[in-house]
Scaffold this active site. Structure first.
Site, short mmCIF file in Angstrom:
data_model
loop_
_atom_site.label_atom_id
_atom_site.label_comp_id
_atom_site.label_asym_id
_atom_site.label_seq_id
_atom_site.Cartn_x
_atom_site.Cartn_y
_atom_site.Cartn_z
N LYS A 36 0.83 -1.21 0.00
CA LYS A 36 0.00 0.00 0.00
C LYS A 36 0.87 1.26 0.00
O LYS A 36 0.62 2.18 -0.76
CB LYS A 36 -0.93 0.04 1.23
N ARG A 95 -9.32 0.81 9.25
CA ARG A 95 -8.87 -0.55 9.52
C ARG A 95 -9.89 -1.34 10.35
O ARG A 95 -9.66 -2.50 10.65
CB ARG A 95 -7.57 -0.49 10.30
N ARG A 139 11.86 -5.96 4.69
CA ARG A 139 11.65 -4.54 4.41
C ARG A 139 12.62 -3.65 5.19
O ARG A 139 12.87 -3.88 6.37
CB ARG A 139 10.21 -4.22 4.81
N ARG A 196 11.70 -1.67 10.65
CA ARG A 196 10.66 -1.25 11.59
C ARG A 196 10.53 -2.26 12.71
O ARG A 196 10.56 -3.46 12.47
CB ARG A 196 9.32 -1.13 10.85
N ARG A 251 0.17 -8.89 13.55
CA ARG A 251 -0.47 -7.88 12.70
C ARG A 251 -1.38 -8.54 11.66
O ARG A 251 -2.45 -8.02 11.35
CB ARG A 251 0.59 -7.03 12.00
P1 AMP Z 1 1.09 0.49 9.05
O1 AMP Z 1 2.31 1.28 8.80
O2 AMP Z 1 -0.11 0.99 8.29
O3 AMP Z 1 1.29 -1.00 8.89
O4 AMP Z 1 0.72 0.72 10.60
C1 AMP Z 1 1.60 0.37 11.63
C2 AMP Z 1 0.86 0.25 12.95
O5 AMP Z 1 0.24 1.51 13.27
C3 AMP Z 1 -0.27 -0.75 12.98
O6 AMP Z 1 0.16 -2.08 13.24
C4 AMP Z 1 -1.14 -0.20 14.11
O7 AMP Z 1 -0.58 -0.48 15.38
C5 AMP Z 1 -1.03 1.30 13.88
N1 AMP Z 1 -2.08 1.79 12.94
C6 AMP Z 1 -1.89 2.35 11.71
N2 AMP Z 1 -3.06 2.69 11.16
C7 AMP Z 1 -4.02 2.32 12.05
C8 AMP Z 1 -5.45 2.39 12.05
N3 AMP Z 1 -6.15 2.89 11.02
N4 AMP Z 1 -6.10 1.94 13.16
C9 AMP Z 1 -5.43 1.44 14.22
N5 AMP Z 1 -4.10 1.33 14.27
C10 AMP Z 1 -3.39 1.77 13.20
#
Ligand code: AMP
Length: 217
Positions: A13, A88, A127, A160, A171
Site C-alpha cells: 500500500k 482498519r 523490508r 521497523r 499484525r
Molecule cells: P502500518 O504502517 O499501516 O502497517 O501501521 C503500523 C501500525 O500503526 C499498525 O500495526 C497499528 O498499530 C497502527 N495503525 C496504523 N493505522 C491504524 C489504524 N487505522 N487503526 C489502528 N491502528 C493503526
C-alpha cells in the site's frame, strides 16, 4: 479523487500510494506514518500509540479517527487524498463516512490489494526504510547498493520494530479479525475493486491506474 487503499500489512500500500501521489498529485495519508512520527517525537499521541504498535495491535479507533479528521481538513486534501492504512475497522469506516459527509465529499475508489499470507511474511521481514528520506527497500526484491545505506540520500536504513516475524504474525491476525470485514463492507457499497498484488511494483501500479482510469472516464 478520493481513494482508500485496503490490503493486509505488506501488500504494498505504501509503495503504491507513493506512485499514485506522483501521478495524481493528491496527498497520501498514512496513519501508520503519522503514528510512527508521533512515537519518534514522543508526543502525547505517540505515547498513547507506542505500546499497541510494538505489540502489532491496532491503536484505539478514537485516536486514529481524530488524526484522520484533522488531516483531511488540511488544504492539500482539497482536490483529493489517498488513505493508506485507514480505515482498519468497521467503526473507523463508519466514522470516515460521517467525516466525509460533513465535508460534502464522497469516496471514488476503494482499492483492495490482494496478497497471500506467506508472501506477506516474506516481504515484511525483508523490508528496510531510510531514516532520513523514508525511501523503502527490500533485502531480496529491491536491495540497496550498500545494505545499510539509502541509495537516494545516503541515510541509514532500519527495520521497523513491528516488521519482526512474531509481530508480523500478530499484525496479520489483527488484519483478518478487524480489517478484512471492510472488504465486504465496501463491496456492499459497490466501491470495492480488487487488485492482484503479486508482481513487480510497476505491474501492480499499472493495474491500479487501469482500474482508476477505467472508472473515472
Ligand atoms: P502500518 O504502517 O499501516 O502497517 O501501521 C503500523 C501500525 O500503526 C499498525 O500495526 C497499528 O498499530 C497502527 N495503525 C496504523 N493505522 C491504524 C489504524 N487505522 N487503526 C489502528 N491502528 C493503526
Amino acid at each position: 479523487m478520493n481513494i482508500i487503499l485496503l490490503g493486509p500489512p505488506g501488500a504494498g500500500k505504501g509503495t503504491q500510494a507513493q506512485l499514485m501521489v506522483a501521478r495524481y498529485h493528491i496527498p497520501q495519508i498514512s496513519t501508520g506514518d503519522i503514528l510512527r512520527e508521533s512515537v519518534r517525537k514522543e508526543t502525547p499521541l505517540g505515547m498513547k500509540a507506542k505500546s499497541y504498535m510494538e505489540k502489532g495491535q491496532l491503536v484505539p479507533d478514537e485516536v486514529v479517527i481524530g488524526i484522520v479528521e484533522e488531516r483531511l481538513n488540511d488544504s492539500d486534501c482539497h482536490s483529493g487524498f489517498i488513505l493508506d492504512g485507514f480505515p482498519r475497522t468497521i467503526p473507523q469506516a463508519e466514522a470516515l463516512q460521517k467525516i466525509l459527509q460533513k465535508m460534502e465529499k464522497t469516496l471514488d475508489h476503494v482499492l483492495n490489494i490482494e496478497v497471500d499470507p506467506e508472501e506477506l511474511v516474506r516481504r515484511l521481514t525483508g523490508r528496510r526504510t531510510c531514516k532520513l528520506c523514508g525511501a523503502m527497500y527490500h533485502v531480496i526484491f529491491s536491495p540497496p547498493k550498500d545494505k545499510d545505506l539509502c541509495d537516494r540520500c545516503g541515510g541509514p536504513l532500519y527495520q521497523r520494530e513491528d516488521d519482526r516475524e512474531e509481530t508480523i504474525r500478530m499484525r496479520l491476525k489483527e488484519y483478518e479479525r478487524q480489517t478484512a470485514p471492510l472488504i465486504q463492507y465496501y463491496q456492499t457499497k459497490g466501491l470495492l475493486r480488487s487488485i492482484d498484488g503479486i508482481g513487480t511494483q510497476s505491474q501492480i501500479f499499472d493495474r491500479i491506474v487501469q482500474t482508476i482510469e477505467r472508472r473515472s472516464f
